[in-house]
Structure formats: structure tokens, C-alpha cells
Design an enzyme around this catalytic site. Structure first.
Site: not given
Length: 486
Positions: A112-113
Site C-alpha cells: 500500500f505504501k
């Protein structure tokens, strides 16, 4: 839009100042001086937007058009998401018994980063090109931050990035995603310590004001406001995807379940809530449960040691973004925040004031999951849906199953009570493909994408940091030497 430190000892800065600062000079974290408030009509209008368009709308609230013209901002965000594999950037999977999983991992590193860091990398490049400036980026990673940060700036001539990873605490794939990037501006250090230990030399270098200024040090951990800002969109998108209808007044509530380590995503959720999004937030953690203990009992204190778990990116004892949440809930009381965080820094133990704990427990629910809980959630989700969860996503699914099973027990005649309860969305921070050992422990067969399989045959490069070595001095010397070679 201006930004202030949570500890009140730094001057007011604009978005550019917050972007390039990481920690504020007084040791605090930057937050908007004012949180924008959205009315129901705006939320209804936004409900028709794509994830990409939501990010644009939200960023435009926190970055003035004088600083970055709106058309330029739109172009930067489009460029940031151009390497994502899914056409919608993120994707909601609707599974059995009301389990909604928002897949935030369709970027280059399957985590997700990539979402916030790809945007942050574009914002950095915009300002650096404009001002012909160079920066030195310091990143400590518990697993996914390092590779996402590297991908966001690799090959850029006006940025050098130094990444510290905790040797043996990341999965092999996570480590390879960092050590196989052979670029002149990428410097990876494999430290023989845990996630909290690798943060210490980074903090010390930032605290050396002269050194930090000379080499333009900055961070891409979620201490950086830019990452929090982009992550606010996760909560808006999750809400709009899961809310049954926005025709009613008041708007319906959606519960967002957030796997929590350093606390960036849950902080973004608190800000979204403050903006007027009708969400109920749940912070879910592994056996490193400081956030859970803080929410439940006001006990913000370290355990004896960091526990190695299957959800390795959440193996964190000091969730630095809790400072932002406490500041927000205290009514932007920088004096109180400074007092609390300085006390915690010395004693590593803190009992929240009763009023602040009450506000925290009203804002957040919490849950912790053991490795056994994680494995059971992974197995159940596969059995019921043929859907593989990463261990971090399984922490969120564990909470969901606790709620649905409890509802079934209360509704003895039926297991369909979830249909009539608050809809729930579990944020999924990473692809299961990155966690082979966890999948095998759950009795599942890993399915690896070709990009990940190829990593094992690639050249690697990293510098070891041994126990007993002065990590701060080693980093200092590397930064100085790199600057001299430019």
C-alpha cells in the site's frame, strides 16, 4: 493551508516546507493548522469519483494552487499512478459474510505504501527541479516502506536515498525488493537490529540541526505529512465503495478496519473522520500491541521487547504517528502533546490523561491478533472465498470474523445479521505473494508473480550494520562521502 508542529516549537510552514522536513525542528510532526470540513453535498458529489480523482480533490485541499497549480497537481498524481497494475489503482473485493477487502497493493512493490510514496516522489521532483536543489532521504523500514520509497526516487539525480532494513525481520522478498535496486542514488543498509532500533540513528541525525541542514536531510517514513495526506483517500474510497446509500440524512456509517504499525493509515483515518466522513475506525495490531493497550486502557508504554510475528511490517513498539492522533484529539494542544511525548521519550511509559484517553477510545476501537489468529483468518478466508490474504490483511479479517461470529451467536437463528449491521471494510496493505512463509504456515500454496520470482536471480547490494557498531557515525560518513562524489 499552513502546517504547524504537534509540539508547538517550530514556525509555520507551507506544504513544501512540511514535505521536505520529515520531523519538525522541535522533534514534533507537522499537521495542518486547520482541518478542512466537508458537508454532505460534497461527500455525495465525491462518491462518484474514482480513487485517482479522490486523491486529486483531497490533495488540492492541503496544497495551495499558488504553490502547485491545480493542473500541475493533477498531472503529478496521474504520473504517480501510471505504473499501477490495476486500472482503478485500488480494488475492492467483496467476499463472503460481508468481508470487504480494499486492495491497496497494486503498485510496483505490491504494498500500500506505493500509493502515497509514488505521489510523494512526484511532489519532491517537482519542487527539486523548480529550485535546482538536492536532498538526502533517510528511511527506516520494517518491511515495505523501504522498497516503495526506493521505487519512488530511484535514478533521480537530485535525490540520494539511504534505507535501513532490520536484517532477519523482513521477508526474503521484501529484502530483495530493496537490495536488488542497483542505482547510484540508492544506498541500502542491512542492520542487525529490530525496527525500533534502526529508527534511533535516523532520529539522531535529524536532531543534529547543522548536519541535517547541510545535507538537506528528509524522511519518507510516515512522519512525512505528504504520505498521511494521500492515505486519507483510502478511507474516503473505502467509505464510498461500502456505504449502502448516500441518499439518507444523516449519512450512513461505515466501519474501516486498519492494520496498524507506525500508525500512518489510522492517523489518516482520524483526519478523514475530522473532515466529516462518517466512519468508525478500528486499529488492529499483532502481538506488538501498544496501540491496542493505549486505546483500551490509556497505557502508552513499551513491552519488554519487540515480538517477531507473521505480520512483520507491524512489528513496531513505538508508533510515532500516535503523536499526531493525540494532538488532534487534544484540540491541537501542542503544550500537552510536547509534555506527553517528551515524558514517553525518557520513560518509555505513559498513562494518558483521563480526558484524552476517553476521546481516544471514542474515536477508535482496537483489536490485537496473535500469529495463531492470523493463520486461522488466512485459512478461513481461503476456504470460504479461495482468496489469499497477506498476514497484515489477515489481522483485519480476524477482527471481522470476531464480529460476524459474535453476531451469529447473538442471533442464534441466523448467520445473516451482518446484512443489517454497519458495513465494514478491511484495508489490505500488501499482496499475499510477498509472504510465502506465512502462506505455507497456513497450509496454502504461494502463487508468485513473475516480477517477484525474478528477484532471486538478480544481483544484490547492501552494507551491513553490526551490533556494537556506531550506526549513526557510519551513516554520517556515508552521507558525507556520497555528497563529495556528486
Amino acid at each position: 493551508m499552513e502546517y504547524v508542529s504537534t509540539r508547538g516549537g517550530a514556525g509555520v510552514v507551507d506544504f513544501e516546507g512540511a514535505l521536505f522536513s520529515g520531523y519538525a525542528p522541535d522533534g514534533g510532526l507537522f499537521m495542518p493548522q486547520r482541518i478542512p470540513s466537508l458537508d454532505g453535498d460534497t461527500l455525495r458529489r465525491w462518491s462518484r469519483l474514482s480513487y485517482r480523482e479522490l486523491v486529486k480533490e483531497l490533495c488540492s485541499l492541503f496544497i495551495t494552487a499558488e504553490l502547485v497549480p491545480r493542473s500541475t497537481l493533477n498531472d503529478l498524481i496521474d504520473r504517480a499512478f501510471s505504473r499501477f497494475r490495476h486500472k482503478d489503482v485500488v480494488h475492492l473485493s467483496r467476499l463472503k459474510d460481508g468481508l470487504n477487502v480494499l486492495e491497496l497493493w497494486h503498485g510496483v512493490t505490491y504494498a500500500f505504501k506505493d500509493l502515497s510514496l509514488s505521489c510523494t516522489g512526484q511532489f519532491l521532483q517537482y519542487f527539486l527541479e523548480k529550485k535546482q536543489k538536492h536532498v538526502t532521504i533517510l528511511v527506516g523500514t520494517s518491511g515495505d516502506t523501504g522498497s516503495s520509497a526506493i521505487e519512488s526516487v530511484r535514478g533521480q539525480k537530485n535525490m540520494d536515498i539511504f534505507v535501513l532494513l532490520p536484517k532477519g525481520f523482513c521477508t526474503q522478498i521484501q529484502e530483495l525488493q530493496m537490495t536488488t535496486v542497483i542505482e547510484d542514488n540508492v544506498h541500502v543498509f542491512a542492520a542487525h537490529g529490530n525496527s525500533d532500533e534502526i529508527d534511533e540513528p535516523i532520529k539522531e541525525l535529524f536532531a543534529d540541526v547543522d548536519f541535517a541542514g547541510k545535507y538537506n536531510l528528509m524522511s519518507l517514513n510516515s512522519v512525512n505529512w505528504s504520505r498521511i495526506m494521500v492515505q486519507i483517500a483510502h478511507h474516503f474510497y473505502a467509505y464510498f465503495q461500502c456505504a449502502p446509500s448516500l441518499d439518507a440524512t444523516p449519512l450512513p456509517v461505515v466501519e474501516i478496519v486498519v492494520p496498524t504499525g507506525g500508525g500512518g493509515n489510522i492517523t489518516a483515518g482520524c483526519i478523514a473522520q475530522k473532515m466529516g466522513l462518517p466512519i468508525r475506525l478500528v486499529a488492529v495490531v499483532n502481538s506488538n500491541d501498544i496501540v491496542h493497550r493505549t486505546v483500551q486502557h490509556g497505557d502508552f508504554s513499551l513491552s519488554e521487547s519487540v515480538k517477531a510475528t507473521l505480520a512483520s511490517a507491524m512489528d513496531i513498539q513505538e508508533p510515532y504517528n500516535m503523536e499526531r492522533i493525540l494532538w488532534l484529539l487534544s484540540g491541537s494542544d501542542s503544550h500537552l502533546t510536547k509534555t506527553l511525548m517528551e515524558r514517553f521519550s525518557v520513560l518509555k511509559s505513559l498513562k494518558l490523561p483521563e480526558d484524552l484517553h476517553r476521546k481516544l477510545s471514542e474515536t477508535l476501537r482496537s483489536c490485537s491478533a496473535s500469529d495463531e489468529d492470523i493463520v486461522r483468518a488466512m485459512q478461513r478466508c481461503w476456504k470460504e472465498n479461495c482468496y489469499p490474504l497477506c498476514p497484515h490483511s489477515a489481522v483485519a479479517a480476524h477482527y471481522h470474523y470476531l464480529q460476524t461470529d459474535g453476531a451469529c451467536l447473538r442471533q442464534k437463528s441466523s448467520c445473516f445479521s451482518f446484512l443489517f449491521s454497519t458495513p465494514r471494510c478491511c484495508l489490505a496493505p500488501a499482496s499475499a505473494a510477498k509472504f510465502q512463509d506465512a502462506l505455507l504456515r497456513a497450509g496454502l500454496v504461494p502463487q508468485l508473480p513473475p516480477e517477484i520470482t525474478a528477484l532471486t536471480a538478480m544481483e544484490t547490494r547492501s552494507t551491513p550494520l553490526e551490533q556494537g557498531q556506531d550506526w549513526t557515525q557510519t551513516l554520517r560518513e556515508w552521507i558525507e562521502a556520497t555528497a563529495q562524489r556528486r
